[in-house]
Enzyme design. Structure first.
Site, PDB file in Angstrom:
ATOM      1  N   ASP A  36       0.864  -1.257  -0.054  1.00 16.29           N
ATOM      2  CA  ASP A  36       0.037  -0.006   0.247  1.00 16.29           C
ATOM      3  C   ASP A  36       0.943   1.202   0.024  1.00 16.29           C
ATOM      4  O   ASP A  36       1.853   1.366   0.887  1.00 16.29           O
ATOM      5  CB  ASP A  36      -0.799   0.041   1.184  1.00 16.29           C
ATOM      6  N   ILE A  37       0.537   2.255  -0.948  1.00 14.66           N
ATOM      7  CA  ILE A  37       1.376   3.406  -0.986  1.00 14.66           C
ATOM      8  C   ILE A  37       1.161   4.392   0.354  1.00 14.66           C
ATOM      9  O   ILE A  37       2.114   4.983   0.494  1.00 14.66           O
ATOM     10  CB  ILE A  37       0.724   4.119  -1.963  1.00 14.66           C
ATOM     11  N   ASN A  93     -12.796  -3.458   2.496  1.00 16.05           N
ATOM     12  CA  ASN A  93     -13.729  -2.402   2.528  1.00 16.05           C
ATOM     13  C   ASN A  93     -14.471  -2.359   1.333  1.00 16.05           C
ATOM     14  O   ASN A  93     -14.020  -2.629   0.399  1.00 16.05           O
ATOM     15  CB  ASN A  93     -12.739  -1.047   2.719  1.00 16.05           C
ATOM     16  N   GLU A 118     -12.371   3.437  -1.346  1.00 14.56           N
ATOM     17  CA  GLU A 118     -12.121   4.401  -2.210  1.00 14.56           C
ATOM     18  C   GLU A 118     -11.723   3.959  -3.451  1.00 14.56           C
ATOM     19  O   GLU A 118     -11.854   4.532  -4.379  1.00 14.56           O
ATOM     20  CB  GLU A 118     -10.711   5.020  -1.397  1.00 14.56           C
ATOM     21  N   VAL A 119     -11.120   2.801  -3.829  1.00 12.27           N
ATOM     22  CA  VAL A 119     -10.572   2.245  -4.988  1.00 12.27           C
ATOM     23  C   VAL A 119     -11.414   1.128  -5.380  1.00 12.27           C
ATOM     24  O   VAL A 119     -11.789  -0.275  -4.815  1.00 12.27           O
ATOM     25  CB  VAL A 119      -9.151   1.948  -4.894  1.00 12.27           C
ATOM     26  N   HIS A 141      -9.899  -5.289  -3.612  1.00 10.53           N
ATOM     27  CA  HIS A 141      -8.673  -5.506  -2.939  1.00 10.53           C
ATOM     28  C   HIS A 141      -8.878  -6.050  -1.645  1.00 10.53           C
ATOM     29  O   HIS A 141      -9.566  -5.376  -0.806  1.00 10.53           O
ATOM     30  CB  HIS A 141      -7.675  -4.350  -3.107  1.00 10.53           C
ATOM     31  N   HIS A 160      -6.730  -5.920   2.136  1.00 11.51           N
ATOM     32  CA  HIS A 160      -5.853  -5.261   2.968  1.00 11.51           C
ATOM     33  C   HIS A 160      -5.228  -6.430   3.781  1.00 11.51           C
ATOM     34  O   HIS A 160      -5.979  -6.862   4.748  1.00 11.51           O
ATOM     35  CB  HIS A 160      -6.306  -4.105   3.704  1.00 11.51           C
TER      36      HIS A 160
HETATM   37  P1  5GP Z   1      -9.834   1.437   0.239  1.00 11.92           P
HETATM   38  O1  5GP Z   1     -10.044   2.500   0.893  1.00 11.92           O
HETATM   39  O2  5GP Z   1     -10.455   1.458  -1.114  1.00 11.92           O
HETATM   40  O3  5GP Z   1     -10.014  -0.015   0.830  1.00 11.92           O
HETATM   41  O4  5GP Z   1      -8.227   1.177   0.010  1.00 11.92           O
HETATM   42  C1  5GP Z   1      -7.508   1.713  -1.040  1.00 11.92           C
HETATM   43  C2  5GP Z   1      -6.174   1.770  -0.679  1.00 11.92           C
HETATM   44  O5  5GP Z   1      -5.261   1.916  -1.740  1.00 11.92           O
HETATM   45  C3  5GP Z   1      -5.488   2.727   0.600  1.00 11.92           C
HETATM   46  O6  5GP Z   1      -5.269   2.316   1.590  1.00 11.92           O
HETATM   47  C4  5GP Z   1      -4.589   3.617  -0.496  1.00 11.92           C
HETATM   48  O7  5GP Z   1      -3.438   4.049   0.636  1.00 11.92           O
HETATM   49  C5  5GP Z   1      -4.143   2.591  -1.286  1.00 11.92           C
HETATM   50  N1  5GP Z   1      -3.630   3.414  -2.928  1.00 11.92           N
HETATM   51  C6  5GP Z   1      -4.164   4.333  -3.421  1.00 11.92           C
HETATM   52  N2  5GP Z   1      -3.696   4.802  -4.385  1.00 11.92           N
HETATM   53  C7  5GP Z   1      -2.452   3.842  -4.285  1.00 11.92           C
HETATM   54  C8  5GP Z   1      -1.349   3.781  -5.297  1.00 11.92           C
HETATM   55  O8  5GP Z   1      -1.380   4.515  -6.470  1.00 11.92           O
HETATM   56  N3  5GP Z   1      -0.650   2.669  -5.070  1.00 11.92           N
HETATM   57  C9  5GP Z   1      -0.579   1.862  -4.114  1.00 11.92           C
HETATM   58  N4  5GP Z   1       0.371   0.769  -3.999  1.00 11.92           N
HETATM   59  N5  5GP Z   1      -1.569   2.083  -3.349  1.00 11.92           N
HETATM   60  C10 5GP Z   1      -2.524   2.981  -3.455  1.00 11.92           C
END
Ligand code: 5GP
Ligand code: ZN
Length: 116
Positions: free
Chosen positions: A31-32, A88, A96-97, A101, A103
């Protein structure tokens, strides 16, 4: 492959990521913005929006995502002390994405499952 999906673009190699494991059907990368000493995202290479559509649309692939997550947990040394694996999902889930995925979080005690 969706050109406007961030994680499809990582699968395609168009956006760099620190990849820790790759199989024919799955990809795991750091994760970034890590929330724990180990924070790896595990995805299917093909696009599903969330775990609900993946789980119903391709349960075998969902199982492969879990298998990859387990392999990464072992490789990262998380099996003895434990870890958390979470999806999530949607608005209330804080997603958010919108490319499914898992975690994989570990390396310290992770505290309560939900903030209160
Ligand atoms: P969500 O809130 O959708 O469950 O988590 C999205 C995750 O993607 C977040 O933890 C965020 O830090 C990670 N993320 C967002 N953009 C990028 C990216 O460009 N590269 C990587 N490796 N992780 C990302
Ligand atoms: Zn995608």
């Amino acid at each position: 492959m969706s050109s406007d999906c961030l994680f499809c673009r990582i699968v395609a190699g168009e956006i760099p990521a620190t990849i820790v494991r790759e199989t024919a059907t799955t990809l795991a990368f750091r994760d970034i913005d890590p929330k724990a000493p180990v924070h790896v995202l595990v995805i299917p290479k093909v696009h599903y929006a969330d775990v609900a559509t993946l789980g119903q649309g391709d349960p075998e692939l969902a199982g492969q995502v879990l298998a990859t997550a387990a392999e990464v947990a072992e490789a990262e040394g998380l099996l003895a002390d434990g870890f958390r694996l979470l999806f999530n999902t949607g608005g209330y889930g804080g997603q958010e994405v919108f490319h499914v995925h898992a975690h994989l979080l570990g390396g310290v005690p992770l505290g309560p499952m939900l903030a209160r």
